[in-house]
Design a protein around this motif. Structure first.
Motif, mmCIF file in Angstrom:
data_model
loop_
_atom_site.group_PDB
_atom_site.id
_atom_site.type_symbol
_atom_site.label_atom_id
_atom_site.label_comp_id
_atom_site.label_asym_id
_atom_site.label_seq_id
_atom_site.Cartn_x
_atom_site.Cartn_y
_atom_site.Cartn_z
ATOM 1 N N UNK A 1 2.782 23.649 -36.378
ATOM 2 C CA UNK A 1 3.257 24.796 -35.591
ATOM 3 C C UNK A 1 2.123 25.408 -34.790
ATOM 4 N N UNK A 2 2.298 25.517 -33.462
ATOM 5 C CA UNK A 2 1.278 26.174 -32.646
ATOM 6 C C UNK A 2 1.764 27.519 -32.126
ATOM 7 N N UNK A 3 2.736 28.103 -32.829
ATOM 8 C CA UNK A 3 3.132 29.491 -32.569
ATOM 9 C C UNK A 3 3.631 29.731 -31.146
ATOM 10 N N UNK A 4 4.407 28.816 -30.617
ATOM 11 C CA UNK A 4 4.931 29.035 -29.257
ATOM 12 C C UNK A 4 6.037 30.078 -29.267
ATOM 13 N N UNK B 1 12.776 41.127 -40.688
ATOM 14 C CA UNK B 1 11.495 41.836 -40.724
ATOM 15 C C UNK B 1 10.362 40.959 -40.180
ATOM 16 N N UNK B 2 10.488 39.641 -40.352
ATOM 17 C CA UNK B 2 9.512 38.711 -39.773
ATOM 18 C C UNK B 2 10.288 37.689 -38.961
ATOM 19 N N UNK B 3 9.866 37.469 -37.734
ATOM 20 C CA UNK B 3 10.527 36.471 -36.896
ATOM 21 C C UNK B 3 10.245 35.072 -37.457
ATOM 22 N N UNK B 4 11.097 34.095 -37.114
ATOM 23 C CA UNK B 4 10.882 32.743 -37.657
ATOM 24 C C UNK B 4 9.454 32.217 -37.448
ATOM 25 N N UNK B 5 8.862 32.397 -36.250
ATOM 26 C CA UNK B 5 7.509 31.860 -36.052
ATOM 27 C C UNK B 5 6.487 32.629 -36.887
ATOM 28 N N UNK B 6 6.797 33.897 -37.189
ATOM 29 C CA UNK B 6 5.896 34.669 -38.052
ATOM 30 C C UNK B 6 5.962 34.185 -39.499
ATOM 31 N N UNK B 7 7.154 33.750 -39.919
ATOM 32 C CA UNK B 7 7.283 33.187 -41.263
ATOM 33 C C UNK B 7 6.378 31.963 -41.396
ATOM 34 N N UNK B 8 6.393 31.144 -40.355
ATOM 35 C CA UNK B 8 5.541 29.961 -40.378
ATOM 36 C C UNK B 8 4.062 30.330 -40.417
ATOM 37 N N UNK B 9 3.724 31.382 -39.662
ATOM 38 C CA UNK B 9 2.330 31.832 -39.624
ATOM 39 C C UNK B 9 1.883 32.334 -40.999
ATOM 40 N N UNK B 10 2.773 33.066 -41.670
ATOM 41 C CA UNK B 10 2.446 33.556 -43.018
ATOM 42 C C UNK B 10 2.122 32.390 -43.948
ATOM 43 N N UNK B 11 2.931 31.350 -43.843
ATOM 44 C CA UNK B 11 2.714 30.185 -44.702
ATOM 45 C C UNK B 11 1.412 29.476 -44.331
ATOM 46 N N UNK B 12 1.143 29.373 -43.030
ATOM 47 C CA UNK B 12 -0.116 28.748 -42.596
ATOM 48 C C UNK B 12 -1.316 29.488 -43.174
ATOM 49 N N UNK C 1 19.371 26.658 -34.891
ATOM 50 C CA UNK C 1 18.891 26.678 -33.501
ATOM 51 C C UNK C 1 17.374 26.476 -33.468
ATOM 52 N N UNK C 2 16.670 27.139 -34.384
ATOM 53 C CA UNK C 2 15.204 27.069 -34.420
ATOM 54 C C UNK C 2 14.726 25.625 -34.544
ATOM 55 N N UNK C 3 15.304 24.910 -35.516
ATOM 56 C CA UNK C 3 14.871 23.536 -35.767
ATOM 57 C C UNK C 3 15.235 22.638 -34.595
ATOM 58 N N UNK C 4 16.397 22.921 -34.024
ATOM 59 C CA UNK C 4 16.909 22.085 -32.936
ATOM 60 C C UNK C 4 16.015 22.188 -31.699
ATOM 61 N N UNK C 5 15.443 23.383 -31.467
ATOM 62 C CA UNK C 5 14.691 23.602 -30.233
ATOM 63 C C UNK C 5 13.185 23.495 -30.405
ATOM 64 N N UNK C 6 12.693 23.357 -31.634
ATOM 65 C CA UNK C 6 11.241 23.329 -31.845
ATOM 66 C C UNK C 6 10.622 22.132 -31.122
ATOM 67 N N UNK C 7 9.637 22.398 -30.244
ATOM 68 C CA UNK C 7 9.038 21.287 -29.489
ATOM 69 C C UNK C 7 8.276 20.307 -30.380
ATOM 70 N N UNK C 8 7.946 20.736 -31.589
ATOM 71 C CA UNK C 8 7.249 19.838 -32.500
ATOM 72 C C UNK C 8 8.165 19.321 -33.600
ATOM 73 N N UNK C 9 9.454 19.558 -33.457
ATOM 74 C CA UNK C 9 10.418 19.035 -34.426
ATOM 75 C C UNK C 9 10.247 19.595 -35.834
ATOM 76 N N UNK C 10 9.738 20.825 -35.928
ATOM 77 C CA UNK C 10 9.569 21.419 -37.258
ATOM 78 C C UNK C 10 10.925 21.921 -37.753
ATOM 79 N N UNK C 11 11.274 21.537 -38.972
ATOM 80 C CA UNK C 11 12.581 21.926 -39.504
ATOM 81 C C UNK C 11 12.498 23.342 -40.089
#
Lengths: 292, 187
Positions: B30-33, B47-58, B79-89
């Motif tokens: 994830x590059x936080x796009x 409370x945390x957007x989907x990309x923020x959830x990923x950042x927390x885990x990183x 929708x998130x998984x479907x549109x992720x440019x890096x195919x992150x589920x």
């Protein structure tokens, strides 16, 4: 045109008109959906939310039953949420067959295809049968074909033609003489079960779908999912009140509209059972095919 | 802005990695796009957007991840998984976090947890779900007693209430399956 049929729990309750119209259409076109005997709830919207094992084992048992009862015959799933769970279970079986066998207490192999109702209605053979069974037309009724989330996504699991802009239902509606409008909310989420547990957060989602359909000139919304149907048709009144709107837009199952152009009356198609009045728009639009 | 104690984060990083691998996700992909959050229909209530959830885990912020409301607000629309440019589920990741939180009895959004419990009541009894039975339980346990009451007359009139609930043919089979899954989840 034989399928092992997983109806899903709503087909005998809130989705009763879906079941009725589907039976009518299948009879008219000679397609057979044979019930999987002894099927159970796939757990959609709850089981997978909290338990990985239950989320795949419940639907996997249905796959096992279908394999035993009609070997080699593809499974068709009518509800989008059930379809999504069945496909996830299929993936889980392919990843760890032994685990799913022990969880379900079956010999499931996961080697028969699982298709959504929209896929079953997309084959050339079925399209031809539909075209020859149609005797009436919807005379250019403008419809917004609403696919929702789970027929189209996850995109690696689903076989929908296009996860962002699917067209299979639009093509069916064009066959029925309706005019599918171009709109932006084809695959947007209706809120699903959050209309029950987080209604304030979910309501705007359904409202936006009506809004975009109206903005693009639609007179009605067409769906293939019982959950989407409930969140639109049953909630249209409360959405109007909550947002001071007056959408006045009936919502139909695609099978209802197909049944109607194949000669079904209001009762046979099930459109007399809707929450939002749905019969007048049809009686105003429908015509015998030669009379246009 | 989040303040991160890197020593603590390093200790919890393993748990974050484990959650990610349950979902088949490589966190460094994830590059936080933010495309996931842009398309998320429920983002406005999280409370945390989907990309923020990923950042927390990183960052190894396990506590913040597991206590976030977002996985419970997520409608699993993918929708998130479907549109992720890096195919992150991402939706699978949300699900993995929610399942872990549920098994640790953590639930920041109580009504959603109640719904998942009450939904399974008729499934345990009948092998089938049933909107009316589930709603009756949910309205009582959640305290939203009159939720969806206004729809009952029309449901009765149109034969949608399912007054005689249907039962799966082999209910003992289904109950045994549920038990096996619950045992497996405990281990």
């Amino acid at each position: 045109m034989l399928y092992s049929y997983f109806p899903g729990c709503t087909m005998s309750t809130t989705g009763i008109e879906y079941a009725k119209s589907l039976r009518f259409v299948n009879k008219a076109i000679g397609m057979r959906f044979a019930d999987i005997k002894g099927w159970n709830c796939c757990g959609a919207s709850a089981a997978h939310a909290v338990s990985r094992e239950l989320g795949v084992a419940l639907p996997a048992r249905n796959i096992a039953l279908a394999e035993m009862q009609r070997p080699g015959v593809p499974i068709v799933v009518a509800c989008a949420a059930c379809y999504s769970r069945m496909k996830c279970a299929e993936n889980a079986i392919h990843t760890d067959r032994e685990k799913l066998r022990s969880l379900t207490g079956t010999n499931v192999s996961g080697d028969i295809p699982i298709v959504s109702i929209l896929e079953a209605f997309s084959s050339v053979e079925v399209r031809e049968a539909i075209a020859s069974a149609i005797t009436r037309t919807l005379s250019g009724l403008k419809v917004a074909c609403y696919y929702g989330c789970l027929f189209a996504r996850p995109s690696g699991t689903s076989h929908m033609d296009d996860p962002e802009d699917p067209t299979s239902m639009d093509e069916l509606m064009a066959l029925a003489g309706a005019e599918p409008v171009k709109w932006s909310f084809k695959t947007e989420c209706c809120g699903g079960s959050h209309h029950i547990d987080l209604p304030a957060a979910a309501k705007p989602l359904s409202k936006n779908i009506f809004q975009n359909a109206r903005a693009n000139g639609a007179q009605a919304i067409v769906t293939a999912c019982p959950m989407c149907m409930m969140n639109l048709d049953m909630r249209e009144g409360e959405i109007n009140r909550a947002f001071s709107e007056n959408f006045n837009m009936p919502v139909y199952y695609f099978t209802e509209l197909l049944a109607l152009v194949m000669g079904a009356n209001e009762k046979e198609s099930g459109i007399n059972r809707h929450f939002w009045p749905a019969t007048k728009l049809i009686s105003d639009s429908i015509a015998e095919r030669g009379n246009l | 802005m989040i303040e991160v104690n890197l020593n603590e984060a390093a200790l919890r990083a393993k748990e974050c990695q484990e959650l990610a691998s349950r979902a088949g996700v490589t966190l460094s992909d994830c590059y936080q796009c933010g495309k996931c959050s842009a398309g998320c229909p429920m983002g406005g209530s999280m409370d945390k957007q989907p990309h923020q959830m990923l950042r927390l885990l990183q960052l190894g912020l396990y506590e913040e991840t597991i206590n976030a409301s977002s996985p419970w607000i997520c409608a699993s629309c993918h929708v998130c998984a479907c549109r992720c440019p890096h195919g992150i589920n991402i939706s699978e990741l949300m699900e993995a976090v929610r399942q872990r939180a549920a098994s640790s009895d953590i639930c920041p959004v109580k009504d959603v947890r109640r719904f998942t419990k009450d939904f399974l009541i008729p499934v345990r009894w009948l092998g089938r779900s049933h909107e009316a039975i589930m709603s009756a339980f949910y309205n009582i346990t959640s305290g939203h007693v009159f939720l969806n009451f206004s729809h009952i007359p029309q449901m009765l009139l149109s034969g949608k209430l399912g007054i005689v609930p249907e039962m799966s043919g082999d209910i003992d089979d289904v109950r045994a399956l549920i038990e096996r899954c619950e045992k497996e989840a405990e281990n």
